[in-house]
Design a protein around this motif. Structure first.
Motif, PDB file in Angstrom:
ATOM      1  N   GLY A 164     -72.900 -55.592   4.782  1.00 49.98           N
ATOM      2  CA  GLY A 164     -72.320 -54.828   3.676  1.00 49.98           C
ATOM      3  C   GLY A 164     -70.865 -55.153   3.421  1.00 49.98           C
ATOM      4  O   GLY A 164     -70.435 -55.288   2.275  1.00 49.98           O
ATOM      5  N   VAL A 165     -70.087 -55.302   4.470  1.00 48.24           N
ATOM      6  CA  VAL A 165     -68.656 -55.547   4.295  1.00 48.24           C
ATOM      7  C   VAL A 165     -68.393 -56.962   3.787  1.00 48.24           C
ATOM      8  O   VAL A 165     -67.564 -57.162   2.905  1.00 48.24           O
ATOM      9  N   PHE A 166     -69.098 -57.930   4.306  1.00 46.81           N
ATOM     10  CA  PHE A 166     -68.795 -59.314   3.966  1.00 46.81           C
ATOM     11  C   PHE A 166     -69.655 -59.876   2.842  1.00 46.81           C
ATOM     12  O   PHE A 166     -69.686 -61.082   2.639  1.00 46.81           O
ATOM     13  N   ILE A 188     -66.417 -45.312   0.752  1.00 45.46           N
ATOM     14  CA  ILE A 188     -67.400 -45.200  -0.333  1.00 45.46           C
ATOM     15  C   ILE A 188     -66.938 -44.183  -1.372  1.00 45.46           C
ATOM     16  O   ILE A 188     -67.064 -44.429  -2.580  1.00 45.46           O
ATOM     17  N   ILE A 189     -66.376 -43.082  -0.937  1.00 46.99           N
ATOM     18  CA  ILE A 189     -65.878 -42.069  -1.881  1.00 46.99           C
ATOM     19  C   ILE A 189     -64.756 -42.645  -2.734  1.00 46.99           C
ATOM     20  O   ILE A 189     -64.736 -42.481  -3.959  1.00 46.99           O
ATOM     21  N   VAL A 190     -63.803 -43.339  -2.106  1.00 47.20           N
ATOM     22  CA  VAL A 190     -62.689 -43.945  -2.859  1.00 47.20           C
ATOM     23  C   VAL A 190     -63.223 -44.992  -3.836  1.00 47.20           C
ATOM     24  O   VAL A 190     -62.795 -45.059  -4.993  1.00 47.20           O
ATOM     25  N   LEU A 214     -58.912 -50.498  -4.269  1.00 55.61           N
ATOM     26  CA  LEU A 214     -59.814 -51.525  -3.749  1.00 55.61           C
ATOM     27  C   LEU A 214     -59.266 -52.108  -2.442  1.00 55.61           C
ATOM     28  O   LEU A 214     -60.021 -52.387  -1.512  1.00 55.61           O
ATOM     29  N   ALA A 215     -57.953 -52.247  -2.359  1.00 53.45           N
ATOM     30  CA  ALA A 215     -57.335 -52.711  -1.107  1.00 53.45           C
ATOM     31  C   ALA A 215     -57.538 -51.691   0.008  1.00 53.45           C
ATOM     32  O   ALA A 215     -57.854 -52.060   1.145  1.00 53.45           O
ATOM     33  N   ALA A 216     -57.390 -50.408  -0.308  1.00 52.27           N
ATOM     34  CA  ALA A 216     -57.603 -49.363   0.701  1.00 52.27           C
ATOM     35  C   ALA A 216     -59.053 -49.349   1.172  1.00 52.27           C
ATOM     36  O   ALA A 216     -59.334 -49.239   2.374  1.00 52.27           O
ATOM     37  N   THR A 217     -59.981 -49.485   0.231  1.00 52.61           N
ATOM     38  CA  THR A 217     -61.395 -49.553   0.595  1.00 52.61           C
ATOM     39  C   THR A 217     -61.660 -50.772   1.467  1.00 52.61           C
ATOM     40  O   THR A 217     -62.379 -50.685   2.465  1.00 52.61           O
ATOM     41  N   SER A 218     -61.079 -51.897   1.098  1.00 51.32           N
ATOM     42  CA  SER A 218     -61.263 -53.121   1.884  1.00 51.32           C
ATOM     43  C   SER A 218     -60.767 -52.944   3.309  1.00 51.32           C
ATOM     44  O   SER A 218     -61.462 -53.288   4.265  1.00 51.32           O
ATOM     45  N   TRP A 219     -59.574 -52.395   3.463  1.00 50.77           N
ATOM     46  CA  TRP A 219     -59.013 -52.226   4.795  1.00 50.77           C
ATOM     47  C   TRP A 219     -59.827 -51.251   5.628  1.00 50.77           C
ATOM     48  O   TRP A 219     -60.028 -51.471   6.831  1.00 50.77           O
ATOM     49  N   MET A 220     -60.296 -50.162   5.028  1.00 50.44           N
ATOM     50  CA  MET A 220     -61.119 -49.214   5.788  1.00 50.44           C
ATOM     51  C   MET A 220     -62.413 -49.868   6.253  1.00 50.44           C
ATOM     52  O   MET A 220     -62.874 -49.631   7.376  1.00 50.44           O
ATOM     53  N   LEU A 221     -62.995 -50.712   5.422  1.00 46.35           N
ATOM     54  CA  LEU A 221     -64.229 -51.382   5.813  1.00 46.35           C
ATOM     55  C   LEU A 221     -63.970 -52.470   6.857  1.00 46.35           C
ATOM     56  O   LEU A 221     -64.787 -52.666   7.763  1.00 46.35           O
ATOM     57  N   PHE A 222     -62.841 -53.169   6.758  1.00 45.91           N
ATOM     58  CA  PHE A 222     -62.496 -54.146   7.784  1.00 45.91           C
ATOM     59  C   PHE A 222     -62.279 -53.444   9.128  1.00 45.91           C
ATOM     60  O   PHE A 222     -62.708 -53.936  10.176  1.00 45.91           O
ATOM     61  N   ILE A 223     -61.607 -52.306   9.098  1.00 40.07           N
ATOM     62  CA  ILE A 223     -61.377 -51.542  10.330  1.00 40.07           C
ATOM     63  C   ILE A 223     -62.701 -51.049  10.899  1.00 40.07           C
ATOM     64  O   ILE A 223     -62.881 -51.004  12.119  1.00 40.07           O
ATOM     65  N   SER A 224     -63.654 -50.706  10.017  1.00 34.41           N
ATOM     66  CA  SER A 224     -64.959 -50.256  10.521  1.00 34.41           C
ATOM     67  C   SER A 224     -65.678 -51.374  11.275  1.00 34.41           C
ATOM     68  O   SER A 224     -66.388 -51.108  12.255  1.00 34.41           O
TER      69      SER A 224
END
Length: 139
Positions: free
Chosen positions: A33-35, A119-121, A60-70
């Motif tokens: 999902g992330v990649f 996902i909410i963001v 979109l950057a915040a969403t990206s970083w949260m998913l990378f951290i996940s």
């Protein structure tokens, strides 16, 4: 209840095996999902969060970083799972596995929090995002 007790006697590590299977399935789904390369798509164009683009909108950057951290959190959970398995194979279900299991629980909560918030963001802002305009705004 007797069926569960019989199964527990026949397969004493079934809970640990089930935990490993669920961690593995979650890791595969998270990485896929992330990649993925097509998060936002219109009829002709497609964009994802990989590779990271610093010119993208802040949400979109915040969403990206949260998913990378996940993904990083998932790697730590996998490492902790291997520590737990080694500990169980060495000592059985000793009291020493309580701490790694507690960390797995806490990391699972952090993992779920990161996924849900991203996902909410994403859903709150994707309707206002125009991919074609963002392509030509840099030129």
């Amino acid at each position: 209840m007797t069926v569960f007790n019989d199964m527990q006697k026949e397969y004493p590590n079934s809970a640990l095996i089930f935990l490993g299977i669920s961690i593995g399935a979650t890791a595969v789904l998270d990485i896929t999902g992330v990649f993925t390369n097509c998060w936002i798509s219109d009829a002709q164009n497609c964009t994802g969060i990989v590779p990271f683009d610093s010119s993208e909108p802040v949400w979109l950057a915040a969403t990206s970083w949260m998913l990378f951290i996940s993904v990083v959190v998932m790697v730590v959970v996998i490492a902790l799972y291997f520590v737990i398995v080694i500990e169980v194979l060495k000592r059985g279900y000793h009291i020493t596995i309580r701490k790694p299991l507690l960390f797995v629980r806490l990391l699972a909560v952090l993992y779920a929090f990161l996924i849900v918030i991203s996902i909410i963001v994403f859903l709150a802002n994707v309707g206002n995002y125009n991919y074609v305009d963002s392509l030509y705004s840099d030129q």
